[in-house]
Scaffold this motif. Structure first.
Motif, PDB file in Angstrom:
ATOM      1  N   PRO A  48      13.029  -4.980   2.173  1.00  0.00           N
ATOM      2  CA  PRO A  48      12.492  -4.335   0.586  1.00  0.00           C
ATOM      3  C   PRO A  48      11.768  -3.258   0.746  1.00  0.00           C
ATOM      4  N   ILE A  49      11.333  -2.512   1.876  1.00  0.00           N
ATOM      5  CA  ILE A  49      10.642  -1.549   2.327  1.00  0.00           C
ATOM      6  C   ILE A  49      11.437  -0.209   2.097  1.00  0.00           C
ATOM      7  N   LEU A  94      11.650 -12.916  -2.417  1.00  0.00           N
ATOM      8  CA  LEU A  94      12.413 -11.797  -3.037  1.00  0.00           C
ATOM      9  C   LEU A  94      13.089 -12.326  -4.171  1.00  0.00           C
ATOM     10  N   TYR A  98      12.064 -10.773  -7.768  1.00  0.00           N
ATOM     11  CA  TYR A  98      13.233  -9.861  -8.612  1.00  0.00           C
ATOM     12  C   TYR A  98      13.382 -10.376 -10.024  1.00  0.00           C
ATOM     13  N   LEU A 110      10.901  -2.348  -8.652  1.00  0.00           N
ATOM     14  CA  LEU A 110       9.842  -2.828  -7.975  1.00  0.00           C
ATOM     15  C   LEU A 110       9.855  -1.986  -6.679  1.00  0.00           C
ATOM     16  N   GLN A 111       8.651  -1.680  -6.157  1.00  0.00           N
ATOM     17  CA  GLN A 111       8.320  -0.686  -5.033  1.00  0.00           C
ATOM     18  C   GLN A 111       7.633  -1.918  -4.187  1.00  0.00           C
ATOM     19  N   PHE A 112       7.971  -1.950  -2.785  1.00  0.00           N
ATOM     20  CA  PHE A 112       7.118  -3.028  -1.969  1.00  0.00           C
ATOM     21  C   PHE A 112       6.540  -2.218  -1.071  1.00  0.00           C
ATOM     22  N   ARG A 113       5.345  -3.003  -0.255  1.00  0.00           N
ATOM     23  CA  ARG A 113       4.483  -2.327   0.440  1.00  0.00           C
ATOM     24  C   ARG A 113       3.970  -3.643   1.172  1.00  0.00           C
ATOM     25  N   LEU A 123       3.402  -9.301   1.902  1.00  0.00           N
ATOM     26  CA  LEU A 123       4.385  -8.303   1.262  1.00  0.00           C
ATOM     27  C   LEU A 123       4.136  -8.255  -0.204  1.00  0.00           C
ATOM     28  N   ALA A 125       4.479  -6.407  -4.062  1.00  0.00           N
ATOM     29  CA  ALA A 125       5.347  -5.523  -4.914  1.00  0.00           C
ATOM     30  C   ALA A 125       4.658  -4.906  -6.009  1.00  0.00           C
ATOM     31  N   SER A 126       4.996  -3.627  -6.702  1.00  0.00           N
ATOM     32  CA  SER A 126       4.318  -3.208  -7.828  1.00  0.00           C
ATOM     33  C   SER A 126       5.413  -2.602  -8.506  1.00  0.00           C
TER      34      SER A 126
END
Length: 134
Positions: A48-49, A94, A98, A110-113, A123, A125-126
């Motif tokens: 996801p990154i 995940l 989603y 979605l941006q994951f970090r 983990l 998401a934003s």
């Protein structure tokens, strides 16, 4: 002749209804998380990154991106020893994130970090469009 015309009009209406249903199904499929690395042999979970490699699970290193080479192109890593997380569980989470996001935001991505909070690796998401931060 009038009966034949009526029958044709019903067939056209049925076709229009079917076509609309197909479009709705195709639209809803866009909002479902499916790993682009899915194969017929086994499911792979896309990182996801970086979104360019798959995730692997080992008992010692946890869940890591296969793109984490000596150059550290992707830094995704989750220590699963303490959390009891499996790759299958992460894939399901995940998918859920989603799907839930697509129900409320149709334009955002979605941006994951990876964050560390209270000694745990999370983990997160934003989304810039709907301001979600989960």
């Amino acid at each position: 002749e009038a009966l034949e015309r009526e029958r044709l009009l019903h067939q056209i209406d049925d076709y229009d209804d079917w076509e609309e249903l197909q479009q709705q199904q195709q639209q809803s499929m866009k909002n479902v998380y499916t790993s682009p690395l899915l194969t017929n042999l086994k499911s792979r979970v896309t990182c996801p990154i970086c979104n360019s490699a798959s995730l692997t699970e080992t008992p010692y290193e946890g869940i890591q991106c296969t793109n984490a080479t000596a150059e550290k192109q992707c830094t995704f890593s989750l220590d699963i020893a303490h959390e009891g997380l499996t790759l299958n569980h992460l894939e399901n989470q995940l998918r859920t994130v989603y799907e839930e996001h697509s129900n409320v935001c149709t334009k955002g991505i979605l941006q994951f970090r990876v964050d560390s909070r209270g000694g745990m690796t999370l983990l997160m998401a934003s989304c810039d469009i709907c301001q979600a931060d989960v």
